[in-house]
Design a protein around this motif. Structure first.
Motif, short mmCIF file in Angstrom:
data_model
loop_
_atom_site.label_atom_id
_atom_site.label_comp_id
_atom_site.label_asym_id
_atom_site.label_seq_id
_atom_site.Cartn_x
_atom_site.Cartn_y
_atom_site.Cartn_z
N PRO A 10 1.35 -1.03 -0.46
CA PRO A 10 -0.23 0.07 0.35
C PRO A 10 1.21 1.42 -0.50
O PRO A 10 1.93 1.38 0.81
N SER A 11 0.71 2.68 -0.89
CA SER A 11 0.89 3.75 -0.45
C SER A 11 0.11 4.67 0.18
O SER A 11 -1.36 4.60 -0.39
N LEU A 12 0.42 5.55 0.50
CA LEU A 12 -0.25 6.59 1.05
C LEU A 12 0.61 8.04 1.35
O LEU A 12 1.80 7.91 1.98
N SER A 13 0.76 9.00 0.23
CA SER A 13 1.13 9.77 -0.30
C SER A 13 0.22 11.40 -0.42
O SER A 13 -0.88 11.29 -1.23
N ALA A 14 1.11 11.91 0.09
CA ALA A 14 0.17 13.74 -0.10
C ALA A 14 1.18 14.26 -0.12
O ALA A 14 1.73 14.25 0.70
N THR A 15 1.28 15.82 -0.03
CA THR A 15 2.05 17.10 0.60
C THR A 15 0.98 17.11 1.50
O THR A 15 0.12 16.70 1.61
N ASP A 16 1.53 18.73 1.63
CA ASP A 16 1.12 19.03 3.54
C ASP A 16 0.75 19.66 3.34
O ASP A 16 0.14 20.01 4.75
N ALA A 37 2.59 13.73 3.77
CA ALA A 37 3.84 15.09 4.53
C ALA A 37 2.15 15.77 5.27
O ALA A 37 2.64 17.44 5.81
N GLY A 38 1.51 15.98 5.26
CA GLY A 38 0.50 16.40 5.55
C GLY A 38 0.42 15.94 8.01
O GLY A 38 0.61 15.09 7.96
N ASN A 39 -0.71 16.72 8.38
CA ASN A 39 -1.03 16.36 9.77
C ASN A 39 -2.20 15.56 10.14
O ASN A 39 -2.87 15.28 8.96
N TYR A 40 -2.58 14.67 10.52
CA TYR A 40 -3.25 13.67 11.13
C TYR A 40 -3.72 13.58 12.05
O TYR A 40 -4.01 14.41 13.20
N PHE A 41 -5.22 13.89 12.18
CA PHE A 41 -6.63 14.33 13.40
C PHE A 41 -7.34 12.98 13.93
O PHE A 41 -7.25 12.08 12.88
N GLN A 56 6.37 3.33 11.08
CA GLN A 56 6.33 4.56 9.28
C GLN A 56 5.80 5.73 10.38
O GLN A 56 5.89 5.96 12.03
N ASP A 57 6.89 6.36 10.05
CA ASP A 57 7.02 8.07 10.92
C ASP A 57 5.34 8.56 10.78
O ASP A 57 5.59 8.75 9.39
N PHE A 58 5.70 9.93 11.45
CA PHE A 58 4.39 10.77 10.62
C PHE A 58 5.81 11.36 10.81
O PHE A 58 6.12 12.48 11.52
N ASN A 59 4.88 12.16 9.63
CA ASN A 59 5.48 13.39 9.28
C ASN A 59 5.78 15.15 9.34
O ASN A 59 6.08 16.23 8.67
#
Length: 146
Positions: A10-16, A37-41, A56-59
């Motif tokens: 799987p891939s989870l990608s997006a800009t900040d 690269a964005g925020n997680y809520f 996996q790091d939270f970026n």
């Protein structure tokens, strides 16, 4: 959102400028591509939610809010801000590494560190300091042996 047991990579990608809202548990896999690269809520109102990082790091930033409960199943690495605004957060003896740890709202919160090692350190790329803020207002806090 559970990615564990995925039959592919799987891939989870997006800009900040993108955000991820999770209203339940989250489980990554070690072999996934995670470049969001964005925020997680985390916004659940349910008890028993778990967070599995699987390396996996939270970026960017991570925020826990709502009346739900979140329990770590492995270590947590947050690149910038870790906000705990409301609900119940159990570190479950897992390590946490972040630039900032803020639990400074007046909302009802319960924070249980158990035997966790909490590292709050400067990343030296945007912020040249690190900080942990805990407000005692409406906070049930158990530092355990952390």
């Amino acid at each position: 959102m559970l990615r564990a047991g995925a039959g592919c990579r799987p891939s989870l990608s997006a800009t900040d400028d993108h955000r991820m809202r999770v209203a339940g548990s989250l489980a990554f896999t070690q072999d996934m591509v995670h470049t969001l690269a964005g925020n997680y809520f985390f916004t659940s109102s349910m008890m028993g939610n778990t967070l599995t990082r699987a390396g996996q790091d939270f970026n960017q930033d991570v925020t826990f809010e709502g009346s739900g409960e979140w329990t770590l199943t492995d270590s947590l690495h947050v690149e910038y801000f870790l906000y705990f605004r409301s609900g119940i957060f159990r570190t479950n003896d897992q390590a946490i590494n972040t630039n900032f740890f803020w639990a400074n709202t007046r909302d009802v919160r319960e924070l249980y560190f158990g035997n966790s090692h909490i590292t709050v350190e400067s990343r030296n790329n945007i912020y040249y300091y690190s900080e942990m803020q805990l407000s005692a207002d409406n906070l049930t806090f158990d530092a355990g042996t952390s």
